[in-house]
Design an enzyme around this catalytic site. Structure first.
Site: not given
Length: 743
Positions: A636, A709
Site C-alpha cells: 500500500n 522499521e
C-alpha cells in the site's frame, strides 16, 4: 478488475478511528466495573519492611488493597512468568515479595469504585523500606560489565551475540593508510505511545475472563496469563482490536494486565487497571549504549579493518541485549573485523525492543564513523560507501536475497540534489543560518513468521478474513483487506477483517516488520484453498467448463471462477455455491516461511538530510529529508509512505530531542512525562520525501519485505553528519542539543 495490492489505499479502519467508534483497551465497559490504581516504590533497591494500607482502606469507595502480603497465591516458578519475548533471566513478578529492584516498582494495587478514588487512595499507602546501595550509572563500574561471547555455532544466541572475528583486524588497523576511532553514545529512550497501557478484565458469570489489553500480541498475553493463573485458554480470551501506538513496548505482557486479572479473579468482578504516563516509564525502554568504532582505510578508500565494541545496559534480573555490532558486516566489504559487546547490569527495569531494536543505535555509531572517515580521506561520503559496498553478508558468508541499496543511493541522491553539496564545513549559509547536508545508510531485517489465516467467502460475495495478529497503527487491517480482495477477486468493500482476538487463528506478536509479509502470504495460502474448494464444487456442475481444470489453471475474478487460459470459461461463485447447496466456503490454513537460510534477507535505505543551524543560538532545524527505501513489493503506497515518514520523525527525535534523564543519587527518572521528555512536534517537521525503489524479492510468493522499521534506521546519523557539515562540530553524544555545539 481493480487491483488493490500496491495501490495507495486509505485505511479501511480510518472512519472508525476519526469518529471515535474504534475502542481501545481502557474504553470497554462492563456491569459493575471496578478500577485499579497502582502504588509504586520510592527507592531503587532494597526491601519493604512495613506497608500500611489502613488510610487507603478507609477511603469511601475503596474495595480492596492488594500487596505482596495479601495477594492470592501465585506460582513460585520463573518459567510461569515467561512469555514468547522474554530474555534470559527471571521475569519481574509484580506484588510477589518484599524485594525492590527498581524505582517506581509497583508495590500495591488499590481497587475502588472509580479510577479517581483508586488513584487517590494509592497515594495514601505508607511504606517503610530498608534501602540498599543501588547502581543506575552504566559507567560507574565498567569492570563489572559482562562480555557476550561470539557464537560457536548457529544457535539461537547467534542472532544477538557479536559475530566471529574475520581476518586479522589488529594487524590491518596498524597497517591502514587512514584511521578513525571514536566513541558514540545513545541515552535511554522511552517509547511514549499516545495510548496509555491499560487492561479491562470482564469477569463472566462462570469465572471465564475476557481481557481487553493494550498489546502487540493477544495470544502471547493469553498464554502468559494462563500460565500465571493456571487457567485454560478456552476460559481466558484476550482482545485488542486497536492499539494507539506501541513501537515494541507492547511485545511483552505488561504488569497492569496481570494485576487486573489478579484483582478480577479475587473479587469476582470486572476490573480495569490503567497506568499513568509516569508509570509507563518502568515498562521497558531502548537501552543506553556506548559504542567504540575504529575504522582503517586503504589508500583507495576501501575498508581495511573494522573494530566495533558496544556497552549496553540491562536489569539485574534479566539479560536483555540485541545485535549492536554486526551491521557493518552486512553493509560494507571488509576482510578484517572484530566485535565485542558487554552488558552493564543496573538497578533499573529490563529494557525492551524499541522500533528497529539495535539498528538505529548501531548505525548511528557506524554511519557517523563512516562520515568521519570520509572527511579524513577527503572524499564524498556517498562515494566512500559505494567503494565499500558489500554484495554478501560477510558475517555468515552468504548472498542477499535482494539488495537494491545502490539504486537507493542513486535515486535518493538525485532527488536530494546531493551533487551540489559543498563538503567544506560552514561553507553553505543563508540568512544567518548555517546549512549542512548529510547522509547515511539504513538497514533492517526482512523476516516472515509462521501464521494461520481463516477466510469465509459467502455466496453474496462477502469475505471475512480472520487472524489473531494485531494492528498497532501500521495499517494491518487495510493490507489484509487489499490482499484478500485481490486474491478472492472481490471489491475491497466486500472484505471485512477480524484481528486482535486470541480466539482467532494463530499469529506471532506484531513486531520486527514481519507481519505484513507473514499475514499477506498467509492470506494468499488460504485464498488458494478457497479457490481449490470452489473448483472442486464447480466440477460437479452440469457441463462444467472446469471438468479438467487444475488448481493452477483457475482464478477468482470479479465474483467469478474463471480459467486463466480461456476467460470465457467461467461461473459465478454464487451459482457454484447454490448448485452445491452451500451458502459459504470456509478454509483455515497455516503458512510457514520458505526455508531460505542460505541467503540474507534485509531491507535497505539511503537517507539524505538538510539541516539549518542558527549561527547565534545554535538551534538546529531539519528542513529536508529524502529517504529512498528498497523493501521488496509495497502493498500500500499510501500507508507505507506514512510508515516511513513517521519513522523519519522518530529519527529526528532520536537525533535532536529524546533523552531519559536519571538522577543517580536516587536511581529515579527525572523526566518521566511528555512535558520534559522531549519529542518532535509539528513545528519540528518540514519536508519528508519518501522514494520506494523497485526491488524483486523471491523469498516469499508475494515478494514482500515490510517497511515498519527501516525508515528510522540511519536517520540520526544522517542528521549528525549534516550538523557537522553545517557547523564543523562533530557531536557523538545524542541528542544533539545547542549546548553541545558551542558555536
Amino acid at each position: 478488475m481493480t487491483r488493490y495490492i500496491g495501490a495507495p489505499t486509505s485505511r479501511v479502519d480510518g472512519f472508525a478511528k476519526v469518529t471515535g467508534a474504534a475502542k481501545y483497551a481502557a474504553e470497554f465497559d462492563a456491569p459493575g466495573l471496578a478500577y485499579g490504581g497502582v502504588a509504586t516504590s520510592t527507592i531503587a533497591k532494597g526491601r519493604i519492611l512495613r506497608i500500611d494500607c489502613e488510610a487507603a482502606l478507609r477511603v469511601a469507595g475503596v474495595i480492596e488493597v492488594f500487596t505482596h502480603e495479601n495477594r492470592p497465591p501465585l506460582p513460585d516458578d520463573d518459567e510461569a512468568y515467561k512469555d514468547a519475548t522474554s530474555p534470559e533471566g527471571a521475569p519481574f513478578r509484580p506484588l510477589f515479595d518484599d524485594r525492590i529492584m527498581f524505582d517506581r516498582q509497583p508495590i500495591a494495587l488499590v481497587v475502588a469504585e472509580t479510577s479517581e478514588i483508586a488513584r487517590f487512595a494509592a497515594s495514601l499507602i505508607v511504606v517503610d523500606y530498608e534501602s540498599e546501595p543501588h547502581r543506575t550509572d552504566m559507567f560507574r563500574d565498567l569492570a563489572a560489565a559482562i562480555p557476550l561471547k561470539a557464537p560457536s555455532d548457529s544457535s539461537q544466541d547467534a542472532q544477538f551475540t557479536p559475530p566471529k572475528t574475520r581476518g586479522r583486524p589488529d594487524e590491518a588497523l596498524a597497517a591502514a593508510t587512514t584511521r578513525h576511532a571514536g566513541d558514540y553514545f545513545v541515552p535511554i529512550e522511552h517509547h511514549n505511545p499516545m495510548e496509555l497501557f491499560a487492561s479491562t478484565v470482564v469477569y463472566e458469570g462462570d469465572g471465564r475472563l475476557t481481557v481487553y489489553d493494550k498489546t502487540q500480541g493477544v495470544q502471547n498475553v493469553q498464554q502468559y496469563l494462563c500460565k500465571v493463573f493456571e487457567m485454560r485458554p478456552e476460559d481466558l480470551r484476550v482482545v485488542s482490536p486497536f492499539v494507539g501506538g506501541a513501537f515494541g513496548s507492547g511485545l511483552r505482557p505488561q504488569f497492569q494486565v496481570m494485576l487486573a486479572v489478579l484483582a478480577a479473579r479475587a473479587l469476582r468482578r470486572s476490573v480495569r487497571v490503567a497506568l499513568t504516563r509516569q508509570q509507563m516509564y518502568v515498562l521497558g525502554y531502548r537501552p543506553a549504549m556506548r559504542q567504540s568504532v575504529e575504522l582503517g582505510a586503504n589508500a583507495d578508500g576501501t575498508l581495511a579493518a573494522i573494530a566495533h565494541d558496544a556497552l549496553t545496559i540491562t536489569s539485574t534480573y534479566e539479560d536483555f541485549y540485541r545485535q549492536e555490532t554486526a551491521w557493518s558486516g552486512l553493509l560494507y566489504k571488509c576482510a578484517n573485523a572484530k566485535y565485542a559487546h558487554r552488558l552493564a547490569r543496573l538497578d533499573l527495569p529490563t529494557p525492551c525492543d524499541m522500533r528497529a531494536p539495535s539498528a538505529p543505535t548501531a548505525l548511528f555509531a557506524l554511519e557517523s564513523a563512516m562520515d568521519e572517515l570520509a572527511v579524513a580521506l577527503e572524499i564524498d561520503p556517498l562515494e566512500l560507501r559505494l567503494r565499500c559496498y558489500s554484495d554478501r553478508d560477510q558475517n555468515n558468508d552468504r548472498p542477499f536475497s535482494s539488495k537494491a541499496l545502490r539504486e537507493c543511493y542513486r535515486q535518493g541522491a538525485e532527488a536530494f540534489g546531493w551533487e551540489k553539496r559543498n563538503r567544506e564545513p560552514r561553507s553553505m549559509r543563508d540568512d544567518g543560518e548555517l546549512i549542512g547536508w548529510g547522509m547515511a545508510t539504513g538497514m533492517w531485517e526482512a523476516l516472515q513468521m509462521p501464521i494461520a489465516v481463516r477466510i469465509a467467502l459467502g455466496a453474496n460475495g462477502h469475505a471475512e478474513v480472520a487472524c489473531a495478529t494485531s494492528d498497532i497503527g501500521t495499517g494491518t487491517y487495510t493490507i489484509m483487506a487489499q490482499v484478500a480482495a485481490d486474491m478472492l477477486g472481490s471489491p475491497l468493500d466486500s472484505v471485512s477483517v477480524k484481528l486482535g482476538d486470541s480466539s482467532l487463528p494463530q499469529s506471532p506478536v506484531e513486531g520486527g516488520s514481519w507481519i505484513a509479509a507473514s499475514v499477506a502470504n498467509g492470506i494468499a495460502t488460504t485464498a488458494g484453498a478457497i479457490r481449490a474448494e470452489l473448483l472442486r464444487l464447480a466440477k460437479r456442475m452440469p457441463d462444467s467448463p472446469f471438468a479438467t481444470a487444475a488448481d493452477s489453471e483457475v482464478a477468482l475474478v470479479d465474483g467469478k471462477l474463471v480459467t486463466t487460459g480461456e476467460p470465457s470459461h467461467s461461473a459465478l461463485i454464487a451459482d457454484i455455491m447454490r448448485h452445491s447447496g452451500v451458502d459459504r466456503v470456509e478454509q483455515e490454513k497455516a503458512t510457514e516461511p520458505r526455508d531460505d537460510a542460505a541467503r540474507a534477507h534485509n531491507t535497505h535505505s539511503a537517507i539524505f538530510v538538510e539541516v539549518r543551524v542558527d549561527e547565534q543560538l545554535g538551534v538546529i532545524r531539519v528542513t529536508r529529508v529524502v529517504s529512498a527505501i528498497a523493501a521488496g513489493r509495497i502493498l500500500n503506497a499510501k500507508t507505507a509512505k506514512s510508515q516511513i515518514s513517521g519513522s523519519v520523525v522518530w529519527g529526528i527525535g532520536m537525533a535532536l530531542h529524546e533523552e531519559t534523564l536519571i538522577d543517580h543519587r536516587f536511581g529515579r527518572i527525572m523526566n518521566a512525562n511528555i512535558a520534559e521528555y522531549h519529542v518532535p512536534v509539528n513545528a519540528d517537521i518540514r519536508d519528508i520525501d519518501v522514494i520506494f525503489v523497485e526491488e524483486a524479492h523471491d523469498a516469499n510468493p508475494l515478494g514482500i519485505k515490510g517497511v515498519g522499521e527501516i525508515g528510522v534506521v540511519g536517520v540520526a546519523a544522517a542528521i549528525a553528519n549534516a550538523v557537522y557539515n553545517a557547523t564543523g562540530k562533530r557531536v557523538r553524544d545524542l541528542p544533539i542539543t545547542l549546548d553541545k555545539l558551542r558555536l
